[in-house]
Design a protein around this motif. Structure first.
Motif, PDB file in Angstrom:
ATOM      1  N   LEU A  99     -37.299  -0.561  76.584  1.00 46.14           N
ATOM      2  CA  LEU A  99     -38.004  -1.821  76.824  1.00 46.14           C
ATOM      3  C   LEU A  99     -37.480  -2.819  75.807  1.00 46.14           C
ATOM      4  O   LEU A  99     -37.397  -2.510  74.612  1.00 46.14           O
ATOM      5  CB  LEU A  99     -39.520  -1.664  76.647  1.00 46.14           C
ATOM      6  N   LYS A 100     -37.136  -3.993  76.273  1.00 42.95           N
ATOM      7  CA  LYS A 100     -36.588  -5.038  75.409  1.00 42.95           C
ATOM      8  C   LYS A 100     -37.686  -6.069  75.154  1.00 42.95           C
ATOM      9  O   LYS A 100     -38.063  -6.822  76.040  1.00 42.95           O
ATOM     10  CB  LYS A 100     -35.379  -5.694  76.087  1.00 42.95           C
ATOM     11  N   THR A 107     -36.732 -15.300  64.470  1.00 41.18           N
ATOM     12  CA  THR A 107     -36.085 -15.535  63.179  1.00 41.18           C
ATOM     13  C   THR A 107     -37.068 -16.076  62.151  1.00 41.18           C
ATOM     14  O   THR A 107     -36.758 -16.106  60.958  1.00 41.18           O
ATOM     15  CB  THR A 107     -34.889 -16.505  63.310  1.00 41.18           C
ATOM     16  N   SER A 108     -38.277 -16.463  62.585  1.00 47.42           N
ATOM     17  CA  SER A 108     -39.311 -16.942  61.662  1.00 47.42           C
ATOM     18  C   SER A 108     -40.258 -15.835  61.215  1.00 47.42           C
ATOM     19  O   SER A 108     -41.175 -16.085  60.445  1.00 47.42           O
ATOM     20  CB  SER A 108     -40.119 -18.063  62.323  1.00 47.42           C
ATOM     21  N   PRO A 114     -35.193  -6.420  64.464  1.00 42.97           N
ATOM     22  CA  PRO A 114     -33.860  -5.905  64.184  1.00 42.97           C
ATOM     23  C   PRO A 114     -32.702  -6.351  65.081  1.00 42.97           C
ATOM     24  O   PRO A 114     -31.553  -6.295  64.654  1.00 42.97           O
ATOM     25  CB  PRO A 114     -34.039  -4.389  64.307  1.00 42.97           C
ATOM     26  N   VAL A 115     -32.957  -6.768  66.308  1.00 45.20           N
ATOM     27  CA  VAL A 115     -31.847  -6.999  67.230  1.00 45.20           C
ATOM     28  C   VAL A 115     -31.629  -8.500  67.444  1.00 45.20           C
ATOM     29  O   VAL A 115     -32.548  -9.223  67.816  1.00 45.20           O
ATOM     30  CB  VAL A 115     -32.093  -6.288  68.581  1.00 45.20           C
ATOM     31  N   GLU A 116     -30.386  -8.922  67.213  1.00 44.15           N
ATOM     32  CA  GLU A 116     -30.026 -10.330  67.381  1.00 44.15           C
ATOM     33  C   GLU A 116     -29.943 -10.714  68.847  1.00 44.15           C
ATOM     34  O   GLU A 116     -29.799  -9.873  69.717  1.00 44.15           O
ATOM     35  CB  GLU A 116     -28.674 -10.607  66.713  1.00 44.15           C
ATOM     36  N   SER A 117     -30.010 -12.029  69.076  1.00 46.63           N
ATOM     37  CA  SER A 117     -29.906 -12.604  70.411  1.00 46.63           C
ATOM     38  C   SER A 117     -28.833 -13.681  70.403  1.00 46.63           C
ATOM     39  O   SER A 117     -28.489 -14.220  69.351  1.00 46.63           O
ATOM     40  CB  SER A 117     -31.251 -13.233  70.795  1.00 46.63           C
ATOM     41  N   VAL A 122     -34.437 -16.407  68.894  1.00 45.81           N
ATOM     42  CA  VAL A 122     -34.962 -15.192  69.513  1.00 45.81           C
ATOM     43  C   VAL A 122     -34.445 -13.953  68.779  1.00 45.81           C
ATOM     44  O   VAL A 122     -33.282 -13.875  68.397  1.00 45.81           O
ATOM     45  CB  VAL A 122     -34.572 -15.121  71.007  1.00 45.81           C
ATOM     46  N   ARG A 123     -35.332 -12.991  68.592  1.00 43.78           N
ATOM     47  CA  ARG A 123     -34.967 -11.663  68.078  1.00 43.78           C
ATOM     48  C   ARG A 123     -35.648 -10.633  68.960  1.00 43.78           C
ATOM     49  O   ARG A 123     -36.719 -10.879  69.522  1.00 43.78           O
ATOM     50  CB  ARG A 123     -35.422 -11.486  66.627  1.00 43.78           C
ATOM     51  N   TYR A 124     -35.030  -9.456  69.050  1.00 43.53           N
ATOM     52  CA  TYR A 124     -35.521  -8.403  69.929  1.00 43.53           C
ATOM     53  C   TYR A 124     -35.930  -7.158  69.157  1.00 43.53           C
ATOM     54  O   TYR A 124     -35.411  -6.875  68.071  1.00 43.53           O
ATOM     55  CB  TYR A 124     -34.440  -7.985  70.928  1.00 43.53           C
ATOM     56  N   LEU A 125     -36.810  -6.414  69.788  1.00 42.74           N
ATOM     57  CA  LEU A 125     -37.149  -5.058  69.389  1.00 42.74           C
ATOM     58  C   LEU A 125     -36.892  -4.198  70.609  1.00 42.74           C
ATOM     59  O   LEU A 125     -37.394  -4.505  71.701  1.00 42.74           O
ATOM     60  CB  LEU A 125     -38.622  -4.957  68.969  1.00 42.74           C
ATOM     61  N   HIS A 126     -36.115  -3.140  70.472  1.00 38.92           N
ATOM     62  CA  HIS A 126     -35.879  -2.207  71.565  1.00 38.92           C
ATOM     63  C   HIS A 126     -36.808  -1.008  71.379  1.00 38.92           C
ATOM     64  O   HIS A 126     -36.817  -0.392  70.314  1.00 38.92           O
ATOM     65  CB  HIS A 126     -34.425  -1.754  71.595  1.00 38.92           C
ATOM     66  N   VAL A 127     -37.561  -0.700  72.422  1.00 38.34           N
ATOM     67  CA  VAL A 127     -38.515   0.410  72.388  1.00 38.34           C
ATOM     68  C   VAL A 127     -37.958   1.523  73.274  1.00 38.34           C
ATOM     69  O   VAL A 127     -37.831   1.346  74.490  1.00 38.34           O
ATOM     70  CB  VAL A 127     -39.912  -0.044  72.877  1.00 38.34           C
TER      71      VAL A 127
END
Length: 151
Positions: A99-100, A107-108, A114-117, A122-127
């Motif tokens: 899940l993304k 970025t705030s 952990p995951v760049e965009s 925007v930043r992501y977390l992969h589950v």
């Protein structure tokens, strides 16, 4: 997942029914009609196959429990979460192996997810299925994100 910047989250409680079988898009992401409120989000969660459904429900429950009066919608075949008058702060989407989770002002956040965009803020977390979710960290990000002006 860019928006016009002028759209605001709303607390509409409409619940658009999902008729018939839901089509699964790439990565088993359910194709759900756009709609405001918890009803369309629950229809999206109901349509997610396999292990991703339990994880998506976990995310939804943590967001709902930690953001008073959270606004919900389904846009672009993904659940969106926001605060009325502030806009949207988070969305997630089914990808083949995870899940993304997108934090629109990631970025705030402290620490930064952990995951760049390709999108600047925007930043992501992969589950993933076989990795436990750090609920305390996720909730901390959700609380921080919900206080920022949204997308």
């Amino acid at each position: 997942m860019a928006t016009s910047g002028t759209r605001k989250a709303s607390r509409s409680s409409s619940s658009a029914p999902v008729a018939g079988k839901v089509r699964l898009l790439a990565g088993d992401n359910p194709q759900i009609a756009k709609g405001e409120g918890d009803g369309p989000v629950q229809a999206y969660l109901d349509a997610i196959p396999g292990w991703k459904q339990a994880r998506a429900r976990q995310l939804d429950a943590l967001i709902t429990a930690n953001v008073p009066k959270v606004s919900k919608a389904v846009k672009w075949n993904s659940p969106w979460y926001g605060v009325e008058g502030q806009g949207w702060f988070l969305s997630f989407h089914c990808i083949s192996k995870y899940l993304k989770v997108a934090f629109f002002k990631g970025t705030s956040l402290d620490p930064v997810p952990p995951v760049e965009s390709k999108q600047q803020e925007v930043r992501y977390l992969h589950v993933f299925e076989d990795e436990p979710l750090d609920e305390a960290q996720f909730v901390a990000w959700v609380k921080q994100a919900s206080k920022l002006p949204g997308a």
